[in-house]
Design a protein around this motif. Structure first.
Motif, short mmCIF file in Angstrom:
data_model
loop_
_atom_site.label_atom_id
_atom_site.label_comp_id
_atom_site.label_asym_id
_atom_site.label_seq_id
_atom_site.Cartn_x
_atom_site.Cartn_y
_atom_site.Cartn_z
N ASN A 248 0.82 -1.21 0.00
CA ASN A 248 0.00 0.00 0.00
C ASN A 248 0.85 1.26 0.00
OD1 ASN A 248 -2.38 -1.46 -0.01
ND2 ASN A 248 -2.60 -1.45 2.22
N LEU A 249 1.93 1.24 0.78
CA LEU A 249 2.82 2.40 0.83
C LEU A 249 3.54 2.59 -0.50
CD1 LEU A 249 4.28 1.91 4.42
CD2 LEU A 249 2.85 3.82 3.65
N GLU A 250 3.93 1.48 -1.15
CA GLU A 250 4.58 1.58 -2.46
C GLU A 250 3.64 2.26 -3.46
OE1 GLU A 250 7.59 1.04 -3.30
OE2 GLU A 250 8.47 -0.64 -2.19
N ARG A 251 2.35 1.87 -3.45
CA ARG A 251 1.40 2.48 -4.37
C ARG A 251 1.21 3.97 -4.06
NH1 ARG A 251 -1.23 -2.76 -4.22
NH2 ARG A 251 -2.38 -2.18 -2.33
N LEU A 252 1.15 4.29 -2.78
CA LEU A 252 1.02 5.70 -2.41
C LEU A 252 2.23 6.51 -2.86
CD1 LEU A 252 -0.45 5.75 1.22
CD2 LEU A 252 -1.37 6.91 -0.80
N LEU A 253 3.40 5.91 -2.74
CA LEU A 253 4.62 6.62 -3.11
C LEU A 253 4.63 6.93 -4.60
CD1 LEU A 253 7.37 7.60 -1.96
CD2 LEU A 253 8.32 5.39 -2.66
N VAL A 254 4.18 5.99 -5.41
CA VAL A 254 4.16 6.18 -6.86
C VAL A 254 3.26 7.34 -7.25
CG1 VAL A 254 3.42 5.14 -9.04
CG2 VAL A 254 4.77 3.80 -7.41
N THR A 255 2.16 7.50 -6.54
CA THR A 255 1.19 8.55 -6.89
C THR A 255 1.44 9.87 -6.18
OG1 THR A 255 -0.34 7.78 -5.17
CG2 THR A 255 -0.58 6.85 -7.39
N THR A 256 2.44 9.92 -5.32
CA THR A 256 2.75 11.15 -4.57
C THR A 256 3.78 11.96 -5.33
OG1 THR A 256 2.30 10.06 -2.47
CG2 THR A 256 3.58 12.09 -2.39
N PRO A 257 3.51 13.23 -5.64
CA PRO A 257 4.47 14.05 -6.36
C PRO A 257 5.82 14.14 -5.63
CG PRO A 257 2.34 15.14 -6.23
CD PRO A 257 2.26 13.95 -5.33
N ALA A 258 6.87 14.22 -6.41
CA ALA A 258 8.21 14.26 -5.82
C ALA A 258 8.41 15.46 -4.91
CB ALA A 258 9.26 14.27 -6.94
N THR A 259 7.65 16.54 -5.16
CA THR A 259 7.79 17.75 -4.35
C THR A 259 6.87 17.78 -3.14
OG1 THR A 259 6.17 18.84 -5.79
CG2 THR A 259 8.52 19.12 -6.34
N SER A 260 6.06 16.75 -2.96
CA SER A 260 5.11 16.73 -1.85
C SER A 260 5.83 16.63 -0.50
CB SER A 260 4.14 15.56 -1.98
OG SER A 260 3.36 15.41 -0.83
N SER A 261 5.33 17.36 0.48
CA SER A 261 5.94 17.34 1.81
C SER A 261 5.67 16.02 2.54
CB SER A 261 5.39 18.49 2.66
OG SER A 261 3.98 18.38 2.79
N THR A 262 4.74 15.21 2.03
CA THR A 262 4.44 13.93 2.66
C THR A 262 5.35 12.80 2.18
OG1 THR A 262 2.80 13.29 0.99
CG2 THR A 262 2.01 14.59 2.88
N ARG A 263 6.08 13.05 1.09
CA ARG A 263 6.88 11.96 0.51
C ARG A 263 7.98 11.45 1.46
NH1 ARG A 263 10.80 11.06 -3.66
NH2 ARG A 263 10.16 9.33 -5.01
N PRO A 264 8.74 12.33 2.15
CA PRO A 264 9.73 11.80 3.09
C PRO A 264 9.10 10.91 4.16
CG PRO A 264 10.14 14.12 2.67
CD PRO A 264 8.83 13.79 2.04
#
Length: 269
Positions: A85-101
């Motif tokens: 689930n986290l892998e899928r979320l990571l793929v759809t999260t923009p690289a500049t998003s503050s939630t990505r780290p």
């Protein structure tokens, strides 16, 4: 202080000999053709016969070198679903998003927990994923908090996966960039443990192991959670170096200061 060569990912090149103070512990360079990001160190052409092994045990409680491991890992099926689930979320999260780290840290935690509860190829694959996501965090989000943990736990994942050169580069980067981190003594212990293991084939490495374990003892407990095991390993190393008086002093200190530590039960007679 440690110096290392052979870096990958965000890891930095070590200072040259001319830049390295004499009192520093210098990590020998890798063999020719050793690892870049996708390579592993070339084995030595010949190896000397192994020396007699010191009385030691490589068994440690699971949280000794991994401060995250305070409880047993969750069920594998639960962790696998969480990681997917986290892998899928990571793929759809923009690289500049503050939630990505934050997502990357949760992923590394899930893979680290998977590795602790697995063995063999399954554990190796989980550690590979953990190290890869730590590298992504370090490369893509260099200003995020907690990068000392990223460098240490990536190094531990590499080390436990049998990639010592990459592990050393990551540990060295931690020591260089975050000298006040509570994980620095763990990184020095890792250097000592790898040299200690190498010394079974190359006894000259015992001297380097001794230096590294001495560095661990410069960080006092209770903040330094690896102190007791550093006393044990230092004493074992000094026995291998035919320094029984020094070994006895460290074993005596271990018994006196840490009578309830599991490390104390492994002190040789």
């Amino acid at each position: 202080m440690l110096a290392s060569t052979g870096c990958s990912g965000d890891e930095r090149a070590a200072p040259s000999a001319a830049d390295t103070p004499a009192q520093q512990l210098v990590i020998p360079p890798m063999d020719a053709g050793a690892a870049s990001r996708d390579e592993t160190a070339a084995p030595a052409a010949t190896e000397p016969p192994p020396p007699p092994e010191p009385a030691t045990t490589d068994e440690m409680p699971p949280d000794t070198r991994d401060p995250r491991a305070k409880s047993a890992p969750r069920q594998r099926a639960v962790l696998e679903v969480e990681a997917q689930n986290l892998e899928r979320l990571l793929v759809t999260t923009p690289a500049t998003s503050s939630t990505r780290p934050h997502l990357l840290k949760r992923l590394t935690a899930a893979y680290g927990e998977l590795a602790r509860g697995a063995s063999g190829a399954d554990a190796a694959q989980a550690r590979k994923q953990e190290a890869a996501h730590w590298t992504t965090l370090l490369n893509d989000h260099p200003s995020t908090a907690g990068l000392d943990e990223a460098r240490y736990y990536r190094g531990l994942a590499y080390e436990l996966s049998g990639e010592p050169q990459r592990a050393r580069s990551s540990y060295y980067d931690l020591i260089k960039t975050s000298p006040q981190s509570k994980l620095v003594p763990y990184a020095y212990f890792a250097f000592g443990q790898m040299f200690f293991d190498d010394a079974r084939q190359d006894p000259s490495k015992y001297a380097l192991a001794e230096q590294a374990f001495v560095e661990v003892l410069k960080y006092p407990p209770p903040a330094n959670g690896i102190f007791a095991y550093a006393l044990l390993r230092l004493g074992e190393t000094e026995l291998a170096l035919n320094q029984p008086a020094k070994a006895k002093a460290h074993f005596d200190r271990l018994r006196r200061d840490f009578p309830g530590s599991p490390a104390t039960t492994h002190v040789p007679p």
